[in-house]
Design an enzyme around this catalytic site. Sequence first.
Site, PDB file in Angstrom:
ATOM      1  N   GLY A 164      45.142  33.204  44.034  1.00 39.21           N
ATOM      2  CA  GLY A 164      45.719  32.347  42.998  1.00 39.21           C
ATOM      3  C   GLY A 164      44.771  31.252  42.536  1.00 39.21           C
ATOM      4  N   GLY A 165      43.473  31.470  42.749  1.00 36.92           N
ATOM      5  CA  GLY A 165      42.487  30.503  42.276  1.00 36.92           C
ATOM      6  C   GLY A 165      42.400  29.222  43.106  1.00 36.92           C
ATOM      7  N   ASN A 289      42.147  43.748  45.409  1.00 35.83           N
ATOM      8  CA  ASN A 289      43.578  43.565  45.622  1.00 35.83           C
ATOM      9  C   ASN A 289      44.180  44.887  46.066  1.00 35.83           C
ATOM     10  OD1 ASN A 289      43.734  40.812  44.890  1.00 35.83           O
ATOM     11  ND2 ASN A 289      43.598  41.386  42.751  1.00 35.83           N
ATOM     12  N   ARG A 291      47.188  46.222  46.186  1.00 35.28           N
ATOM     13  CA  ARG A 291      48.592  46.333  45.755  1.00 35.28           C
ATOM     14  C   ARG A 291      48.613  46.753  44.294  1.00 35.28           C
ATOM     15  NH1 ARG A 291      47.996  41.750  42.568  1.00 35.28           N
ATOM     16  NH2 ARG A 291      46.954  40.056  43.613  1.00 35.28           N
TER      17      ARG A 291
HETATM   18  P1  ADP Z   1      41.647  34.474  43.654  1.00 36.65           P
HETATM   19  O1  ADP Z   1      41.887  35.474  44.759  1.00 36.65           O
HETATM   20  O2  ADP Z   1      41.976  33.069  44.044  1.00 36.65           O
HETATM   21  O3  ADP Z   1      42.243  34.888  42.362  1.00 36.65           O
HETATM   22  P2  ADP Z   1      39.006  35.466  42.811  1.00 36.65           P
HETATM   23  O4  ADP Z   1      37.848  35.630  43.705  1.00 36.65           O
HETATM   24  O5  ADP Z   1      39.711  36.699  42.363  1.00 36.65           O
HETATM   25  O6  ADP Z   1      40.050  34.439  43.481  1.00 36.65           O
HETATM   26  O7  ADP Z   1      38.563  34.649  41.525  1.00 36.65           O
HETATM   27  C1  ADP Z   1      39.492  34.269  40.525  1.00 36.65           C
HETATM   28  C2  ADP Z   1      38.765  33.800  39.284  1.00 36.65           C
HETATM   29  O8  ADP Z   1      37.878  32.719  39.581  1.00 36.65           O
HETATM   30  C3  ADP Z   1      37.882  34.861  38.646  1.00 36.65           C
HETATM   31  O9  ADP Z   1      38.592  35.728  37.790  1.00 36.65           O
HETATM   32  C4  ADP Z   1      36.908  33.967  37.890  1.00 36.65           C
HETATM   33  O10 ADP Z   1      37.517  33.465  36.727  1.00 36.65           O
HETATM   34  C5  ADP Z   1      36.675  32.814  38.845  1.00 36.65           C
HETATM   35  N1  ADP Z   1      35.518  33.048  39.752  1.00 36.65           N
HETATM   36  C6  ADP Z   1      35.540  33.613  40.992  1.00 36.65           C
HETATM   37  N2  ADP Z   1      34.299  33.717  41.514  1.00 36.65           N
HETATM   38  C7  ADP Z   1      33.436  33.215  40.595  1.00 36.65           C
HETATM   39  C8  ADP Z   1      32.005  33.030  40.527  1.00 36.65           C
HETATM   40  N3  ADP Z   1      31.177  33.402  41.531  1.00 36.65           N
HETATM   41  N4  ADP Z   1      31.484  32.472  39.399  1.00 36.65           N
HETATM   42  C9  ADP Z   1      32.291  32.089  38.375  1.00 36.65           C
HETATM   43  N5  ADP Z   1      33.637  32.216  38.378  1.00 36.65           N
HETATM   44  C10 ADP Z   1      34.227  32.770  39.464  1.00 36.65           C
END
Ligand code: ADP
Length: 447
Positions: A164-165, A289, A291
Amino acid sequence: MFDKILIANRGEIALRILRACKELGIATVAVHSTADANAMHVRLADESVCIGPPPARDSYLNIPALIAACEITGADAVHPGYGFLSENAHFADVLADHGIAFIGPKADHIRMMGDKIEAKRTARALGIPCVPGSEGGITDDEEAHRVAAEIGFPVLVKAAAGGGGRGMKVARDAESLSDALSMARMEAKAAFGDDAVYLEKYLEKPRHIEVQVIGDGRGGALHLGERDCSLQRRHQKVWEEAPSPALNHSERERIGTIVARAMQELQYLGAGTVEFLYENGEFYFIEMNTRIQVEHPVTEMITGIDLVNEQIRVAAGVPLSIRQEDIVFDGHAIECRINAEHPSSFRPSPGTITYYHPPGGLGVRVDSAVYQGYRIPPHYDSLVGKLIVHGRTRTECLMRLRRALDEFVVDGIETTLPLFRALVRNQDVQNGLYDIHWLEHYLDANG
Ligand code: ADP
């Protein structure tokens, strides 16, 4: 095949799963909290069981109550949907102990991908390209500085248990790295009860491109192309489309093949999404993910394949109904996540829907569990519904989306519909020229 499936979820995804079960001739059990007694998934299921009071931890996350509901109803399998217990390996283990099938991946794979450090290690070993960063977790400041100097600033501190960021902090220079590290640790500890973090190169202008996969658990696995989910707010997806306007046929084939091969080697079972950032023609794995995802319908719309149906098949040990060569990408699809939120402040807007009129017509799909007179409870996420539109070309899809959004009426609460009406008319969106930061900049300028 299963005789009876218990759906351990609520809202639109519970309905989505119910529909797949009905088409397979499988009986359905809905579960609900006391706040959801009048919910659509309860009305449409063959049977329903109340599993607790409104807070999710006492109902939709209550494992003993769910096991009891399975035993009372004689359900032989559980579909967890997304969120809640969908990526909880312990839940999969407990179900197995009770002789109930979990419609999802093997518990070991859920565990592996749930730890992002472990997930990256696995991805690298399987030949999937990753974002440059620390080899494993970062335990002290000194190590962080050494790794950051190696990969170059800016860097991103990320939580191993992230989702969730949350638990993500950017450090633009060495001076801000120690603060970013301790803040990410604190946030991760508060959100996930685990303060393990790692370091990644922060990509400045990437797109978010993810590959849909499905595996039979015995080495058969295929990919169903990509989705572009670059339009995000606070790292949360808002608008998703397939195919990505940024990829050509050979790039799609290249990444799809890498991912499908990796999943074959892993003997992955069920549906999954391998997420990448894409910049300057290169793909960088960020997470997987394990799921079904919110945005899975855009893939269904361009392939004609029912992903939930395939998930149920492979969980029951029935072969996939498709081979890689059968998968043809037809046209373009876009999904808008319509939330019960103020369209510019994004303040939640729970309440009663006094009038509801969803759009229709060729190429229009609405996945929603709301109805006129329905009261959106304040306890859960704010998704009102997903509008998914298909067209033969991206242009046709955009024009169809525009008219479908204009037809959509949800009165009594505030929704994000006005935001989508503006986005579909925006020049950059129309040209497909956006990266993961585009929407935030747009909202800053137009808020
Ligand atoms: P979560 O599991 O919290 O959603 P993610 O690893 O999937 O985390 O990352 C979610 C979002 O964060 C990505 O879609 C992107 O927008 C940003 N993000 C993640 N890693 C990076 C990175 N190395 N550089 C820039 N943005 C990133």
